[in-house]
Write an enzyme that holds these catalytic residues in place. Structure first.
Site, PDB file in Angstrom:
ATOM      1  N   CYS A 258      65.297  33.094  55.222  1.00  0.00           N
ATOM      2  CA  CYS A 258      64.760  31.728  55.324  1.00  0.00           C
ATOM      3  C   CYS A 258      64.290  31.143  53.998  1.00  0.00           C
ATOM      4  O   CYS A 258      64.874  30.186  53.489  1.00  0.00           O
ATOM      5  CB  CYS A 258      63.601  31.718  56.314  1.00  0.00           C
ATOM      6  SG  CYS A 258      64.114  32.127  57.978  1.00  0.00           S
TER       7      CYS A 258
HETATM    8  N1  LIG Z   1      65.712  35.780  60.487  1.00  0.00           N
HETATM    9  C1  LIG Z   1      64.712  34.965  60.661  1.00  0.00           C
HETATM   10  O1  LIG Z   1      63.571  35.345  60.502  1.00  0.00           O
HETATM   11  C2  LIG Z   1      64.926  33.525  61.072  1.00  0.00           C
HETATM   12  C3  LIG Z   1      63.820  32.794  61.525  1.00  0.00           C
HETATM   13  C4  LIG Z   1      63.998  31.473  61.922  1.00  0.00           C
HETATM   14  C5  LIG Z   1      65.266  30.899  61.832  1.00  0.00           C
HETATM   15  N2  LIG Z   1      66.324  31.612  61.361  1.00  0.00           N
HETATM   16  C6  LIG Z   1      67.625  30.947  61.316  1.00  0.00           C
HETATM   17  O2  LIG Z   1      68.400  31.384  62.428  1.00  0.00           O
HETATM   18  C7  LIG Z   1      69.771  31.476  62.064  1.00  0.00           C
HETATM   19  C8  LIG Z   1      70.285  32.880  62.309  1.00  0.00           C
HETATM   20  O3  LIG Z   1      69.584  33.765  61.459  1.00  0.00           O
HETATM   21  P1  LIG Z   1      69.542  35.333  61.700  1.00  0.00           P
HETATM   22  O4  LIG Z   1      68.507  35.868  60.787  1.00  0.00           O
HETATM   23  O5  LIG Z   1      69.468  35.640  63.155  1.00  0.00           O
HETATM   24  O6  LIG Z   1      70.998  35.728  61.156  1.00  0.00           O
HETATM   25  P2  LIG Z   1      71.754  37.126  61.388  1.00  0.00           P
HETATM   26  O7  LIG Z   1      72.726  37.249  60.285  1.00  0.00           O
HETATM   27  O8  LIG Z   1      70.767  38.216  61.636  1.00  0.00           O
HETATM   28  O9  LIG Z   1      72.531  36.896  62.761  1.00  0.00           O
HETATM   29  C9  LIG Z   1      73.547  35.973  62.921  1.00  0.00           C
HETATM   30  C10 LIG Z   1      74.632  36.581  63.792  1.00  0.00           C
HETATM   31  O10 LIG Z   1      75.650  35.607  63.996  1.00  0.00           O
HETATM   32  C11 LIG Z   1      76.899  36.261  64.019  1.00  0.00           C
HETATM   33  N3  LIG Z   1      77.945  35.278  63.761  1.00  0.00           N
HETATM   34  C12 LIG Z   1      78.319  34.713  62.595  1.00  0.00           C
HETATM   35  N4  LIG Z   1      79.296  33.826  62.789  1.00  0.00           N
HETATM   36  C13 LIG Z   1      79.561  33.831  64.117  1.00  0.00           C
HETATM   37  C14 LIG Z   1      80.481  33.144  64.947  1.00  0.00           C
HETATM   38  N5  LIG Z   1      81.321  32.243  64.435  1.00  0.00           N
HETATM   39  N6  LIG Z   1      80.490  33.424  66.269  1.00  0.00           N
HETATM   40  C15 LIG Z   1      79.635  34.334  66.785  1.00  0.00           C
HETATM   41  N7  LIG Z   1      78.736  35.016  66.063  1.00  0.00           N
HETATM   42  C16 LIG Z   1      78.705  34.768  64.743  1.00  0.00           C
HETATM   43  C17 LIG Z   1      76.762  37.340  62.968  1.00  0.00           C
HETATM   44  O11 LIG Z   1      77.691  38.378  63.172  1.00  0.00           O
HETATM   45  C18 LIG Z   1      75.313  37.793  63.183  1.00  0.00           C
HETATM   46  O12 LIG Z   1      75.238  38.868  64.091  1.00  0.00           O
HETATM   47  C19 LIG Z   1      69.841  31.025  60.607  1.00  0.00           C
HETATM   48  O13 LIG Z   1      70.098  29.654  60.579  1.00  0.00           O
HETATM   49  C20 LIG Z   1      68.445  31.285  60.107  1.00  0.00           C
HETATM   50  O14 LIG Z   1      68.122  30.457  59.022  1.00  0.00           O
HETATM   51  C21 LIG Z   1      66.177  32.925  61.005  1.00  0.00           C
END
Ligand SMILES: NC(=O)c1ccc[n+]([C@@H]2O[C@H](COP(=O)([O-])OP(=O)(O)OC[C@H]3O[C@@H](n4cnc5c(N)ncnc54)[C@H](O)[C@@H]3O)[C@@H](O)[C@H]2O)c1
Length: 416
Positions: A258
């Site tokens: 983030c």
């Molecule tokens: N990690 C955090 O603490 C957090 C907190 C708030 C918001 N976010 C936001 O949430 C979103 C996701 O973050 P995250 O940390 O969970 O990411 P992550 O990388 O842990 O998980 C994302 C998942 O999406 C999958 N993916 C990618 N492209 C895909 C597709 N086309 N179809 C299906 N699956 C697909 C990936 O394989 C992965 O498993 C981001 O926008 C991030 O900024 C993250």
């Protein structure tokens, strides 16, 4: 019973999928990574916020798959895919566009789609809606569309999906009402804003607020270093003010998905409006300086011992980007290790949450073994449960970048 689809089963998507399943919903989780699909099927979670017991308890209600067609029978679909930056530090909507296109192939009338991934204002309306409308269905009329940012703080147990208020904004009132009804299943308090854009910017404001304030104390930490003032003492004292001050601690820089990424989604978008978001850029610049400052501190600490970095054995304690989690994405520890190695140090590390750092060919060394043989121990991330007192007692010199050694002052410790 509600059937919910979750696209992207990572740090955000998997806990959300489990939360809905815990409330009795049928959940279809879609991810591109077969490794994650298999792990969920086997009841083996791959992130700290979901335990094996929790996953097993809902295993009958979560189906993980790589096939988007399985979303056809769901009532609502939450998109939780990554929103990273390109090499030029511009928004990379590739995963989001890929997921939305694939969803458009199977979208059907009356479904609700909610984007949870962090992005700039306008993403839901200008990117997600038109792509989904390639299905032939119209957003706001034939299907509902909303944005609701995830606020999860990985590793945190006092604030969960249930008791963290959830902000949402719908394309229409009907979209917002539908999204509210869905999230009421897993969340006690919903905050409805007037549009997806307001919800998108709310999330960015929260992250930029942290980034700017962390940069402020980091800059002060670099100044107090020169002035010979203890920054921790100053922050402790300022934090006694009962109003008008909020505590932020300095550190080795920002990591995770983030903080180092999200603010730049807004600065990129702002350029379209002839606006330079200077606080964002400045905060990024200051925070990116921190690993260099920390390495310079380590260098000075070695110098005091008559040692140079070249050839010194440095034990890095904690390498994930924050305490209590094993996530090393954008972790400042990686930059610090690379800088130390460039200077010729032999680096080893201890981190109970990170068994190996493949890119450096390193495995976590037991704590005592790591610090006893080292010329310098560098506390980069202070995980709960790690015996920092032992580090102070057994290491020759300690550089503490997290202020965890303050309670037991020792002559061999230098703090940020
Ligand atoms: N990690 C955090 O603490 C957090 C907190 C708030 C918001 N976010 C936001 O949430 C979103 C996701 O973050 P995250 O940390 O969970 O990411 P992550 O990388 O842990 O998980 C994302 C998942 O999406 C999958 N993916 C990618 N492209 C895909 C597709 N086309 N179809 C299906 N699956 C697909 C990936 O394989 C992965 O498993 C981001 O926008 C991030 O900024 C993250």
């Amino acid at each position: 019973m509600t059937t919910v689809g979750v696209i992207g089963l990572g740090y955000v998507g998997l806990p959300l999928a489990v939360a809905f399943a815990q409330e009795g919903c049928e959940v279809i989780g879609v991810d591109l990574e077969p490794r994650k699909i298999e792990a969920i099927g086997a009841g083996e979670p791959y992130i700290e916020d979901v335990s094996a017991e929790e996953l097993l308890a809902v295993s009958g209600r979560i189906e993980a798959t790589t096939r988007y067609e399985r979303l056809i029978d769901t009532e609502a679909i939450l998109i939780c895919v990554p929103t990273p930056l390109t090499r030029n530090r511009e928004p990379d909507l590739g995963p989001l566009i890929g997921a939305t296109r694939a969803l458009a192939q199977v979208l059907r009338a009356d479904q609700l789609v909610v984007l949870e991934s962090t992005s700039f204002p306008g993403t839901t309306r200008e990117y997600v809606a038109p792509l989904l409308e390639e299905s032939g269905l119209l957003a706001g009329r034939d299907f509902h569309l909303a944005f609701s940012p995830e606020r999860v703080d990985p590793g945190r147990t006092d604030f969960t999906i249930r008791n963290t208020p959830k902000v949402l904004g719908g394309l229409t009132d009907g979209c917002a009402e539908r999204a509210e009804a869905l999230y009421r299943i897993v969340c006690d308090r919903l905050i409805r804003v007037s549009s997806p854009e307001a919800a998108e910017l709310t999330k960015l404001l929260e992250n930029i607020f942290r980034s700017v304030n962390i940069a402020l104390v980091n800059e002060l930490a670099m100044l107090t270093d020169r002035m010979g003032i203890d920054i921790w003492e100053v922050i402790d004292a300022a934090a006694t003010k009962p109003y008008g001050f909020m505590r932020f601690d300095p550190g080795p820089g920002m990591g995770g998905h983030c903080m180092p990424v999200d603010p730049f989604y807004l600065s990129w978008r702002a350029r379209e409006f002839d606006m330079a978001t200077e606080f964002i850029e400045l905060a990024g610049k200051v925070n990116q300086q921190m690993p260099y400052h920390c390495v310079a501190k380590a260098q000075r600490a070695l110098n005091e011992q008559g040692l140079s970095v070249k050839g010194a054995r440095v034990a890095v304690v904690g390498v994930s980007y924050k305490a209590g989690v094993g996530d090393v994405r954008e972790s400042p520890a990686l930059k610090i290790i690379a800088l130390l190695r460039d200077l010729g140090a032999e680096v080893l590390y201890h981190d109970p949450h990170v068994p190996g750092l493949g890119e450096f060919g390193l495995r976590s060394t037991p704590l005592e073994e790591a610090v006893v043989g080292a010329d310098l121990a560098l506390i980069v991330t202070a995980h709960p449960g790690v015996d920092h007192e032992l580090v102070t007692r057994r290491a020759r010199v300690v550089v503490d970048l997290r202020g965890v050694t303050r309670s037991a002052p020792a002559t061999n410790v230098v703090r940020l």
